[in-house]
Design a protein around this motif. Structure first.
Motif, PDB file in Angstrom:
ATOM      1  N   GLU A 288       0.806  -1.211   0.000  1.00 38.30           N
ATOM      2  CA  GLU A 288       0.000   0.000   0.000  1.00 38.30           C
ATOM      3  C   GLU A 288       0.840   1.262   0.000  1.00 38.30           C
ATOM      4  N   ARG A 294      -3.748   0.449  -4.779  1.00 36.14           N
ATOM      5  CA  ARG A 294      -4.995   0.807  -4.107  1.00 36.14           C
ATOM      6  C   ARG A 294      -5.564  -0.405  -3.375  1.00 36.14           C
ATOM      7  N   GLY A 295      -6.589  -0.146  -2.562  1.00 31.36           N
ATOM      8  CA  GLY A 295      -7.162  -1.214  -1.733  1.00 31.36           C
ATOM      9  C   GLY A 295      -7.726  -2.357  -2.549  1.00 31.36           C
ATOM     10  N   ILE A 298      -4.961  -4.442  -4.033  1.00 36.60           N
ATOM     11  CA  ILE A 298      -4.341  -5.340  -3.041  1.00 36.60           C
ATOM     12  C   ILE A 298      -5.232  -6.556  -2.802  1.00 36.60           C
TER      13      ILE A 298
END
Length: 403
Positions: A288, A294-295, A298
Motif C-alpha cells: 500500500e 490501491r485497496g 491489493i
C-alpha cells in the motif's frame, strides 16, 4: 635405672603376647611355637634374677636374653586367666556363615509396596543415545513410524523429539491419531511426511483435535478442504479453536473480503493460520505505502496469489522495482497479472533483456506487438522463444551467456 627400663619392656612385650594369643583361635593341642612360648613364660623367677648381675659389657646379649624370658613372665600372666577364654576350633560350625543364604531373599517372600517400588529392573534399551537407531528394533512405536515413512533422522536432530517418541506407546498414543487423520481424509502416503514435520500431533489430546476439526467444518470448510489444509500445514491442528477463530477474523477484516474469499485464501495457503502475523502486516503495508497499490488492487493480488502475504520483503521489492520502473509496467497491469510478483527475478530479467535486445519489449496493451506479463514469466523457454521472442532456443541460450 636398669630395673625401671626392664619393667617397661616387660609390660609392652606381654601386651603383644596377649593380643597375639587372643587374636588366634587355639586348638585343643597348642602348636609347637605357642607351646614353647608357654613353657618359657613359666620359668622360675630365680633364673631371671641371676641375669641381672651380668657385667655391663655384655649388656646387649643380656638384654636380648632377658627380654625373651621376661616377656612371658608368670607374674604378668597371672593377671589374665586364659582358662576362662573359650577356645573355638577352626573347623567349628560357628565360623561357617553362609552369606548368600543370609542376603538372598526367598522368591515366595512377601514384600511391602515401598520395597517393590525400589526394585530396579534393568532395561533392554540404552539409557542414553545420540541417535534413535538403537531403539528402532526394540520399540514398536519407532518401527511402525519407519514403516509409515517417517524420517527419524530429521526428528532426532530436533531437541527433545527423540526422547518424546521413545516414551510413546503405539497402541495408546500413536494408533488413535493415525486413525483420526485417516478418517479425516489425509492420504496414507502423506502420513509419514506429515509426522516428520509435526511429530507433536501424536501428543495432542484426541478430543481437542476433533474439536478443532469440528470448528473448521462449522465455518463451512469442507472435509476435503480440511484434509488438504492439514496436509499442507501439519501444525494446523495443534492450535486451539480460539486462535483459529482469531486468525480467520483477522484476514477477513484486514483484507476486507467476504467470508467465502477468506476461506478460499486460507484453503490455498493454510500456513496463514499457523505462522506469525507480523510479516503479513508488513507486506500489506509495503504493497500500500511503498508500491502504491490501491485497496481493491491489493485485494485482487492477495486473493489471486496468497503467497504475496508471506513472501520475502526484499525479493518482493526487487521484483516490483524492476517490473514497474525498468520494464515500465503500470500498477494496473501488475495487479491484473499478480503472478509476476511470485516469479523468479532472474527469469524476468533475462527474458526482458532478450526481448529488449530483439526490439520486442512491448508491454502496453494499446501498442502493437503487445506481450502480456504472464506469457513473459510462465511459458517454458522453448515456447517463449518460438511464440513470444520469435527466435530459437539456441539464440536465447547464447544471449544468456553474455549476461
Amino acid at each position: 635405672m636398669l630395673k625401671t627400663k626392664t619393667a617397661r619392656v616387660v609390660m609392652l612385650v606381654c601386651q603383644r603376647c596377649v593380643r597375639l594369643l587372643l587374636s588366634r583361635p587355639l586348638s585343643s593341642a597348642l602348636q609347637p611355637s605357642t607351646r614353647a612360648l608357654h613353657q618359657r613364660s613359666h620359668l622360675p623367677l630365680q633364673q631371671h634374677s641371676t641375669r641381672h648381675t651380668l657385667p655391663q659389657r655384655h649388656s646387649r646379649q643380656t638384654w636380648r636374653h632377658f627380654t625373651d624370658h621376661q616377656a612371658a613372665s608368670p607374674g604378668v600372666y597371672n593377671k589374665i586367666d586364659l582358662a576362662q577364654k573359650e577356645v573355638v576350633p577352626l573347623n567349628s560350625d560357628v565360623h561357617r556363615v553362609d552369606l548368600d543364604a543370609a542376603l538372598r531373599p526367598s522368591p515366595l517372600q512377601e514384600i511391602s509396596e515401598e520395597e517393590a517400588v525400589q526394585i530396579q529392573v534393568p532395561s533392554v534399551l540404552p539409557t542414553e543415545s545420540s541417535t534413535l537407531r538403537p531403539y528402532v528394533d526394540k520399540s514398536e512405536t519407532l518401527s511402525k513410524l519407519v514403516q509409515l515413512g517417517v524420517n527419524l533422522w530429521k526428528l532426532e536432530q530436533r531437541p527433545n523429539v527423540g526422547s518424546m517418541l521413545v516414551r510413546l506407546d503405539f497402541h495408546a498414543d500413536v494408533a488413535p491419531k493415525l486413525l483420526f487423520l485417516k478418517d479425516l481424509g489425509v492420504e496414507e502416503s502423506k502420513l509419514g511426511q506429515l509426522l516428520t514435520k509435526n511429530p507433536f500431533i501424536l501428543t495432542e489430546n484426541l478430543d481437542n483435535l476433533e474439536a478443532r476439526v469440528s470448528y473448521l467444518k462449522s465455518k463451512k470448510f469442507s472435509k476435503q478442504s480440511v484434509a488438504a489444509m492439514v496436509s499442507k500445514a501439519p501444525y494446523l491442528l495443534n492450535f486451539s479453536v480460539e486462535r483459529l477463530d482469531n486468525r480467520l477474523g483477522f484476514f477477513q477484516k484486514q483484507l476486507g473480503v467476504s467470508a467465502e474469499k477468506t476461506r478460499d485464501v486460507v484453503t490455498r495457503l493454510p500456513k496463514l493460520l499457523c505462522g506469525s502475523l507480523e510479516p503479513i502486516k508488513e507486506n500489506l503495508k509495503v504493497c500500500e505505502l511503498e508500491f502504491g497499490f490501491r485497496g481493491n488492487e491489493i485485494q485482487h493480488i492477495v486473493t489471486t496469489v496468497p503467497k504475496v502475504l508471506i513472501a520475502n520483503k526484499r525479493k518482493l521489492t526487487q521484483i516490483f522495482d524492476f517490473v514497474h520502473n525498468t520494464m515500465d509496467v503500470p500498477h494496473s497491469l501488475i495487479a491484473k497479472f499478480p503472478q509476476v510478483l511470485n516469479a523468479k527475478f532472474l527469469r524476468i530479467r533475462e527474458r526482458h533483456l532478450f526481448l529488449e535486445y530483439l526490439g520486442r519489449a512491448q508491454y502496453q496493451p494499446s501498442q502493437p506487438s503487445y506481450i502480456s506479463l504472464d506469457r513473459v514469466v510462465f511459458l517454458p523457454d522453448d515456447v517463449f522463444c518460438s511464440e513470444v521472442a520469435l527466435a530459437t532456443l539456441e539464440d536465447f541460450e547464447r544471449f544468456q551467456k553474455t549476461l
